[in-house]
Design a protein around this motif. Structure first.
Motif, PDB file in Angstrom:
ATOM      1  N   GLU A 231      35.654  45.912  43.737  1.00  0.00           N
ATOM      2  CA  GLU A 231      34.932  46.974  44.448  1.00  0.00           C
ATOM      3  C   GLU A 231      35.387  48.354  43.980  1.00  0.00           C
ATOM      4  OE1 GLU A 231      35.247  46.683  48.648  1.00  0.00           O
ATOM      5  OE2 GLU A 231      34.499  44.610  48.747  1.00  0.00           O
ATOM      6  N   VAL A 232      36.694  48.550  43.923  1.00  0.00           N
ATOM      7  CA  VAL A 232      37.231  49.857  43.547  1.00  0.00           C
ATOM      8  C   VAL A 232      36.894  50.201  42.107  1.00  0.00           C
ATOM      9  CG1 VAL A 232      39.358  51.178  43.192  1.00  0.00           C
ATOM     10  CG2 VAL A 232      39.086  49.776  45.250  1.00  0.00           C
ATOM     11  N   VAL A 233      37.081  49.257  41.214  1.00  0.00           N
ATOM     12  CA  VAL A 233      36.814  49.513  39.794  1.00  0.00           C
ATOM     13  C   VAL A 233      35.341  49.829  39.572  1.00  0.00           C
ATOM     14  CG1 VAL A 233      36.809  48.472  37.490  1.00  0.00           C
ATOM     15  CG2 VAL A 233      38.789  48.179  38.983  1.00  0.00           C
ATOM     16  N   SER A 234      34.462  49.132  40.267  1.00  0.00           N
ATOM     17  CA  SER A 234      33.024  49.420  40.148  1.00  0.00           C
ATOM     18  C   SER A 234      32.706  50.818  40.657  1.00  0.00           C
ATOM     19  CB  SER A 234      32.219  48.379  40.931  1.00  0.00           C
ATOM     20  OG  SER A 234      32.385  47.089  40.395  1.00  0.00           O
ATOM     21  N   GLU A 235      33.307  51.193  41.792  1.00  0.00           N
ATOM     22  CA  GLU A 235      33.106  52.549  42.314  1.00  0.00           C
ATOM     23  C   GLU A 235      33.574  53.605  41.327  1.00  0.00           C
ATOM     24  OE1 GLU A 235      35.239  52.694  45.943  1.00  0.00           O
ATOM     25  OE2 GLU A 235      33.910  51.309  47.015  1.00  0.00           O
ATOM     26  N   GLU A 236      34.609  53.285  40.586  1.00  0.00           N
ATOM     27  CA  GLU A 236      35.184  54.228  39.622  1.00  0.00           C
ATOM     28  C   GLU A 236      34.432  54.235  38.291  1.00  0.00           C
ATOM     29  OE1 GLU A 236      37.703  56.339  40.076  1.00  0.00           O
ATOM     30  OE2 GLU A 236      38.264  55.731  42.103  1.00  0.00           O
ATOM     31  N   GLY A 237      33.423  53.372  38.165  1.00  0.00           N
ATOM     32  CA  GLY A 237      32.625  53.340  36.950  1.00  0.00           C
ATOM     33  C   GLY A 237      33.303  52.675  35.767  1.00  0.00           C
ATOM     34  N   LEU A 238      34.273  51.802  36.036  1.00  0.00           N
ATOM     35  CA  LEU A 238      34.982  51.092  34.975  1.00  0.00           C
ATOM     36  C   LEU A 238      34.703  49.595  35.078  1.00  0.00           C
ATOM     37  CD1 LEU A 238      38.399  52.978  35.159  1.00  0.00           C
ATOM     38  CD2 LEU A 238      36.471  53.453  33.643  1.00  0.00           C
ATOM     39  N   TYR A 239      35.312  48.838  34.202  1.00  0.00           N
ATOM     40  CA  TYR A 239      35.118  47.397  34.166  1.00  0.00           C
ATOM     41  C   TYR A 239      36.432  46.689  34.473  1.00  0.00           C
ATOM     42  CZ  TYR A 239      30.884  48.818  31.732  1.00  0.00           C
ATOM     43  OH  TYR A 239      29.694  49.425  31.400  1.00  0.00           O
ATOM     44  N   LEU A 240      36.338  45.579  35.201  1.00  0.00           N
ATOM     45  CA  LEU A 240      37.516  44.789  35.553  1.00  0.00           C
ATOM     46  C   LEU A 240      37.424  43.427  34.881  1.00  0.00           C
ATOM     47  CD1 LEU A 240      40.107  44.679  37.346  1.00  0.00           C
ATOM     48  CD2 LEU A 240      38.702  43.490  39.054  1.00  0.00           C
ATOM     49  N   LYS A 241      38.486  43.052  34.197  1.00  0.00           N
ATOM     50  CA  LYS A 241      38.574  41.740  33.569  1.00  0.00           C
ATOM     51  C   LYS A 241      39.654  40.944  34.274  1.00  0.00           C
ATOM     52  CE  LYS A 241      39.007  39.435  29.087  1.00  0.00           C
ATOM     53  NZ  LYS A 241      39.172  39.643  27.625  1.00  0.00           N
ATOM     54  N   LEU A 242      39.317  39.772  34.760  1.00  0.00           N
ATOM     55  CA  LEU A 242      40.269  38.912  35.461  1.00  0.00           C
ATOM     56  C   LEU A 242      40.871  37.915  34.482  1.00  0.00           C
ATOM     57  CD1 LEU A 242      38.088  38.074  38.607  1.00  0.00           C
ATOM     58  CD2 LEU A 242      39.711  39.960  38.327  1.00  0.00           C
ATOM     59  N   ILE A 243      42.191  37.843  34.448  1.00  0.00           N
ATOM     60  CA  ILE A 243      42.874  36.868  33.601  1.00  0.00           C
ATOM     61  C   ILE A 243      44.008  36.250  34.419  1.00  0.00           C
ATOM     62  CG2 ILE A 243      44.101  36.428  31.445  1.00  0.00           C
ATOM     63  CD1 ILE A 243      42.872  38.870  30.235  1.00  0.00           C
ATOM     64  N   ASN A 244      44.038  34.940  34.507  1.00  0.00           N
ATOM     65  CA  ASN A 244      45.141  34.272  35.179  1.00  0.00           C
ATOM     66  C   ASN A 244      46.455  34.641  34.500  1.00  0.00           C
ATOM     67  OD1 ASN A 244      43.597  33.024  37.140  1.00  0.00           O
ATOM     68  ND2 ASN A 244      43.384  31.110  35.996  1.00  0.00           N
ATOM     69  N   VAL A 245      47.487  34.875  35.291  1.00  0.00           N
ATOM     70  CA  VAL A 245      48.710  35.461  34.756  1.00  0.00           C
ATOM     71  C   VAL A 245      49.350  34.580  33.685  1.00  0.00           C
ATOM     72  CG1 VAL A 245      50.188  34.499  36.578  1.00  0.00           C
ATOM     73  CG2 VAL A 245      50.852  36.628  35.398  1.00  0.00           C
ATOM     74  N   ASP A 246      49.248  33.268  33.813  1.00  0.00           N
ATOM     75  CA  ASP A 246      49.824  32.408  32.785  1.00  0.00           C
ATOM     76  C   ASP A 246      49.066  32.545  31.466  1.00  0.00           C
ATOM     77  OD1 ASP A 246      47.693  31.322  34.185  1.00  0.00           O
ATOM     78  OD2 ASP A 246      48.443  29.268  34.141  1.00  0.00           O
ATOM     79  N   ALA A 247      47.747  32.594  31.549  1.00  0.00           N
ATOM     80  CA  ALA A 247      46.938  32.797  30.347  1.00  0.00           C
ATOM     81  C   ALA A 247      47.181  34.195  29.766  1.00  0.00           C
ATOM     82  CB  ALA A 247      45.462  32.618  30.669  1.00  0.00           C
ATOM     83  N   LEU A 248      47.395  35.173  30.641  1.00  0.00           N
ATOM     84  CA  LEU A 248      47.661  36.530  30.180  1.00  0.00           C
ATOM     85  C   LEU A 248      48.942  36.579  29.355  1.00  0.00           C
ATOM     86  CD1 LEU A 248      47.131  39.596  30.185  1.00  0.00           C
ATOM     87  CD2 LEU A 248      48.357  39.693  32.370  1.00  0.00           C
ATOM     88  N   CYS A 249      49.992  35.926  29.824  1.00  0.00           N
ATOM     89  CA  CYS A 249      51.243  35.903  29.065  1.00  0.00           C
ATOM     90  C   CYS A 249      51.035  35.284  27.688  1.00  0.00           C
ATOM     91  CB  CYS A 249      52.316  35.144  29.848  1.00  0.00           C
ATOM     92  SG  CYS A 249      52.896  36.000  31.320  1.00  0.00           S
ATOM     93  N   TYR A 250      50.266  34.220  27.637  1.00  0.00           N
ATOM     94  CA  TYR A 250      49.959  33.570  26.351  1.00  0.00           C
ATOM     95  C   TYR A 250      49.211  34.534  25.437  1.00  0.00           C
ATOM     96  CZ  TYR A 250      47.751  30.347  23.042  1.00  0.00           C
ATOM     97  OH  TYR A 250      47.308  29.726  21.900  1.00  0.00           O
ATOM     98  N   GLN A 251      48.197  35.209  25.971  1.00  0.00           N
ATOM     99  CA  GLN A 251      47.399  36.116  25.145  1.00  0.00           C
ATOM    100  C   GLN A 251      48.193  37.343  24.696  1.00  0.00           C
ATOM    101  OE1 GLN A 251      43.476  36.961  26.818  1.00  0.00           O
ATOM    102  NE2 GLN A 251      43.404  34.925  27.747  1.00  0.00           N
ATOM    103  N   LEU A 252      49.116  37.812  25.533  1.00  0.00           N
ATOM    104  CA  LEU A 252      49.940  38.945  25.143  1.00  0.00           C
ATOM    105  C   LEU A 252      50.825  38.604  23.953  1.00  0.00           C
ATOM    106  CD1 LEU A 252      50.995  40.335  28.648  1.00  0.00           C
ATOM    107  CD2 LEU A 252      49.619  41.527  26.933  1.00  0.00           C
TER     108      LEU A 252
END
Length: 379
Positions: A231-252
């Protein structure tokens, strides 16, 4: 400008434990050099709280000390923790107490590549990530209990803004020891940290924010986070990407250059930022800021490393970079840039033997601080 017209700042110092007492003086050198260069003044007020004080007096951090801290423009901290004190006493009694008392809801942890500092990863020299960690909720609020009777545990927590108290009744084998820790997320907490992340993304020229989540396993808590953040990110005119934290660590680890602003609940932010510290070249280069609407606190990400305290082996650059974040927060943009630029120049222009011992060189803590100070003075 006359001396009476100069901007004056009172900075609280909390060197703490171990190498905190080694690196904070080097950060002070950099701030004083920048103050002279950009025509403002700094006064220091040191607070003695940490392991030595606790072992001598039994006192961790009294409430009256928080009142004295509140008179400062900012707080510069070293590190907290000592093996002579049971884990959690100092961390909860100083770090968390300070964050909660002053409602420092933002924990900003930049992770950037530095010239001449190798990364353990291919492509790790392209890191420019800001971890925006919610700093006052989640599992860190102290809402938990342990029981050895297996029947009933009272879960209670008091905070300045609210009180929660309830009971957890479990029917289990009375011989089974157990513990419970409860996480909390509020609309206020999630919304305000998300707005901070949005403002930072715009400042960096980015349109997307990544949220570290885990709603597939912890639906209520992180599903709540996802909905409010979207909701907040949409109000701010930006985009939100959801990544599960375990997958995020792998991708980092696979490709950190893909990421910019990463928004994290408290626990995830603590873990992800340390992973990024390793990718970027070490904890000795990682600064952080605990920011609120009142007193804000600035500290290196690293711990107290008591085994090298007083030996000159501690790398002070993270503390110096934390001081740069402090100057930026105080509105001294030129001074902040000068301190950060001096660190970059030092790392870029120094031969390998002139680097801190942590980075394979031979220079002691104070020698590194002197080198950075000289570079600020020469600007």
């Amino acid at each position: 400008m006359s001396k009476t017209d100069r901007r004056n700042y009172l900075i609280g110092l909390l060197p703490g434990d171990g190498i905190g007492r080694d690196v904070v003086p080097e950060a002070c050198k950099a701030v004083e050099a920048a103050a002279d260069r950009f025509d403002f003044s700094v006064s220091w007020k040191e607070f003695p709280y940490g392991a030595e004080h606790y072992l001598k007096t039994g006192e961790v951090l009294p409430d009256e000390a928080l009142g004295e801290m509140g008179k400062c423009h900012a707080l510069l901290q070293g590190a907290i923790g000592d093996p002579r004190v049971s884990p959690g006493i100092l961390e909860r009694g100083i770090l968390l107490k300070t964050r909660f008392y002053f409602d420092q809801y933002v924990n900003l942890r930049p992770a950037v590549s530095f010239p001449g500092v190798p990364s353990p990863l291919k492509g790790g020299d392209c890191v420019d990530i800001a971890v925006v960690r919610e700093n006052t909720e989640d599992l860190y609020i102290g809402l938990g209990a342990a029981s050895s009777d297996g029947v009933r545990m009272e879960i209670g927590m008091k905070r300045p803004s609210y009180e929660l108290r309830g009971f957890l009744n479990l029917s289990v084998d009375p011989a089974m020891d157990m513990a419970a820790q409860i996480a909390l997320a509020t609309k206020l907490g999630v919304s305000r940290i998300t707005r901070y992340a949005c403002a930072l993304a715009r400042q960096r020229g980015e349109k997307e924010i990544v949220l570290a989540t885990k709603s597939n396993a912890v639906k209520e808590l992180y599903g709540f986070w996802e909905g409010l953040a979207q909701e907040v990110v949409s109000e701010e005119g930006l985009y939100l990407k959801l990544i599960n934290v375990d997958a995020l660590c792998y991708q980092l680890v696979k490709d950190p250059s893909r990421f910019g602003v990463i928004l994290c609940p408290n626990l995830f932010g603590d873990i992800v930022s340390d992973l990024l510290a390793g990718i970027a070249g070490g904890l000795g280069l990682c600064a952080s800021a605990n920011i609120g609407d009142g007193l804000s606190m600035f500290e290196p990400v690293h711990g107290s490393a008591p085994e090298i305290a007083g030996t000159g082996r501690a790398n002070p650059l993270a503390a110096i970079l934390s001081a740069s974040l402090m100057l930026e927060h105080l509105g001294e943009q030129q001074a902040s840039g000068a301190v950060k630029g001096a660190v970059y120049r030092y790392l870029r222009d120094s031969s390998s033997c002139e680097l801190p011992i942590e980075l394979g060189g031979s220079k002691t803590t104070s020698q590194v601080g002197d080198a950075v100070r000289s570079m600020i003075e020469e600007m």
